[in-house]
Design a protein around this motif. Structure first.
Motif, short mmCIF file in Angstrom:
data_model
loop_
_atom_site.label_atom_id
_atom_site.label_comp_id
_atom_site.label_asym_id
_atom_site.label_seq_id
_atom_site.Cartn_x
_atom_site.Cartn_y
_atom_site.Cartn_z
N ASP A 1 -15.96 122.79 89.47
CA ASP A 1 -14.55 123.15 89.60
C ASP A 1 -14.10 123.28 91.05
O ASP A 1 -12.93 123.52 91.33
N VAL A 2 -15.02 123.12 91.99
CA VAL A 2 -14.70 123.27 93.41
C VAL A 2 -14.06 122.00 93.93
O VAL A 2 -14.53 120.89 93.69
N GLY A 3 -12.96 122.18 94.69
CA GLY A 3 -12.27 121.03 95.26
C GLY A 3 -12.56 120.82 96.73
O GLY A 3 -12.48 119.70 97.24
N LEU A 4 -12.90 121.91 97.43
CA LEU A 4 -13.12 121.85 98.89
C LEU A 4 -14.27 122.78 99.27
O LEU A 4 -14.35 123.90 98.78
N VAL A 5 -15.12 122.29 100.14
CA VAL A 5 -16.19 123.11 100.72
C VAL A 5 -16.08 123.03 102.24
O VAL A 5 -15.92 121.94 102.80
N TYR A 6 -16.15 124.18 102.87
CA TYR A 6 -16.09 124.23 104.33
C TYR A 6 -17.28 125.02 104.85
O TYR A 6 -18.20 125.36 104.10
N GLY A 7 -17.30 125.32 106.13
CA GLY A 7 -18.39 126.10 106.71
C GLY A 7 -17.96 126.69 108.03
O GLY A 7 -16.82 126.55 108.46
N LYS A 8 -18.88 127.35 108.68
CA LYS A 8 -18.59 127.94 109.99
C LYS A 8 -18.72 126.88 111.08
O LYS A 8 -19.45 125.90 110.92
N TYR A 9 -17.99 127.09 112.16
CA TYR A 9 -18.16 126.21 113.32
C TYR A 9 -18.27 127.05 114.58
O TYR A 9 -17.77 128.18 114.65
N LYS A 10 -18.95 126.48 115.56
CA LYS A 10 -19.16 127.16 116.84
C LYS A 10 -18.36 126.48 117.92
O LYS A 10 -18.40 125.25 118.05
N HIS A 11 -17.63 127.29 118.70
CA HIS A 11 -16.83 126.75 119.79
C HIS A 11 -17.75 126.37 120.95
O HIS A 11 -18.53 127.19 121.44
N MET A 12 -17.64 125.12 121.37
CA MET A 12 -18.53 124.60 122.41
C MET A 12 -18.35 125.33 123.75
O MET A 12 -19.30 125.49 124.52
N GLY A 13 -17.11 125.79 124.01
CA GLY A 13 -16.83 126.42 125.29
C GLY A 13 -17.24 127.87 125.37
O GLY A 13 -18.01 128.27 126.25
N ASN A 14 -16.75 128.70 124.42
CA ASN A 14 -17.00 130.14 124.52
C ASN A 14 -18.08 130.66 123.56
O ASN A 14 -18.41 131.84 123.58
#
Length: 261
Positions: free
Chosen positions: A105-118
């Motif tokens: 039933d899931v339409g979207l899966v996301y995750g965490k991201y890390k900022h390259m700068g800070n």
């Protein structure tokens, strides 16, 4: 037919970034994918040879149009988005596809991201389920972390091409109105940095257009929080000496809040 279609929009002059992004896809632990690169130039071709890479030319009409073009020709059961200046960690697709297989039933899966700068990790906490109300307050979903079912695109369409600011936020809102959202509680992407226009007036008008679309569905707290974003941009004009526009922007904001500054 590939299981996953990876959509990467790009512009002339960003070939070094694009190559880095593509290599991060080619290095995935899950290998059943196609890569669709939608670019606004014909002058050069990639120096990467892989039958899964498909370069598509399109006169530049904005990132939403480019992503929509890629989705229209995609053949995968799932569609993943990657900006040309971001990169994926090697197990991104593998971990996210596990969630889809467990939850039909899931339409979207996301995750965490890390900022390259800070080095900042966003979001600090994964929010799942019926996230529509949460998304009205904040866009905590990074584009380069997202994978959706192809049927989502077939059902609700693509990105709103009339929006040039907040087009990704708008799409996640539309998806979350109809589908369950899940997340991987780990970093799946490295984010290079903001690409918002330095034309603050353009950003203000773009955010205003986005707000006009979603403001009626926001509760009071969300309305205040997002209106304050507009206030921040109006203050930018003050520092740049554009007092006339500052006054206009703040008047516009006061009307939204039903108050006065």
């Amino acid at each position: 037919m590939a299981m996953v279609s990876v959509i990467i929009p790009t512009l002339l002059g960003r070939e070094h970034l694009l190559k880095r992004a593509i290599l991060s896809v080619l290095n995935q632990t899950f290998q059943d994918f196609e890569i669709i690169i939608v670019k606004n130039y014909k002058e050069t071709k990639l120096d990467l040879e892989d039958p899964r890479i498909n370069e598509v030319y399109e006169a530049r009409k904005g990132v939403s149009t480019a992503r929509n073009t890629g989705m229209k020709i995609s053949g995968g059961k799932y569609i993943a988005f990657l900006d040309d200046d971001d990169v994926w960690l090697p197990n991104k697709l593998e971990e996210q596809l596990k969630i889809f297989k467990k939850s039909p039933d899931v339409g979207l899966v996301y995750g965490k991201y890390k900022h390259m700068g800070n080095g900042k990790i966003i979001p600090p906490k994964i929010i799942e389920g019926n996230v529509f109300e949460n998304l009205l307050r904040d866009n905590f979903i990074g584009t380069s972390t997202v994978i959706i079912r192809k049927e989502v695109f077939e059902s609700i369409g693509g990105f709103d091409e009339s929006l040039y600011i907040g087009e990704d936020w708008d799409y996640w809102l539309r998806i979350s109105e109809q589908y369950i959202v899940r997340g991987v509680n780990s970093i799946v992407s490295i984010y290079s940095g903001p690409t918002l226009s330095s034309d603050y007036k353009k950003v203000f008008y773009g955010l205003t257009k986005f707000m006009n679309k979603w403001f009626p569905k926001m509760n009071k707290n969300a309305q205040i929080k997002n209106t304050l974003r507009l206030l921040w941009y109006s203050q930018i004009y003050y520092h740049y000496g554009d007092i006339g526009f500052t006054n206009y922007a703040q008047s516009h904001i006061c009307i939204r809040l039903g108050t006065s500054l």
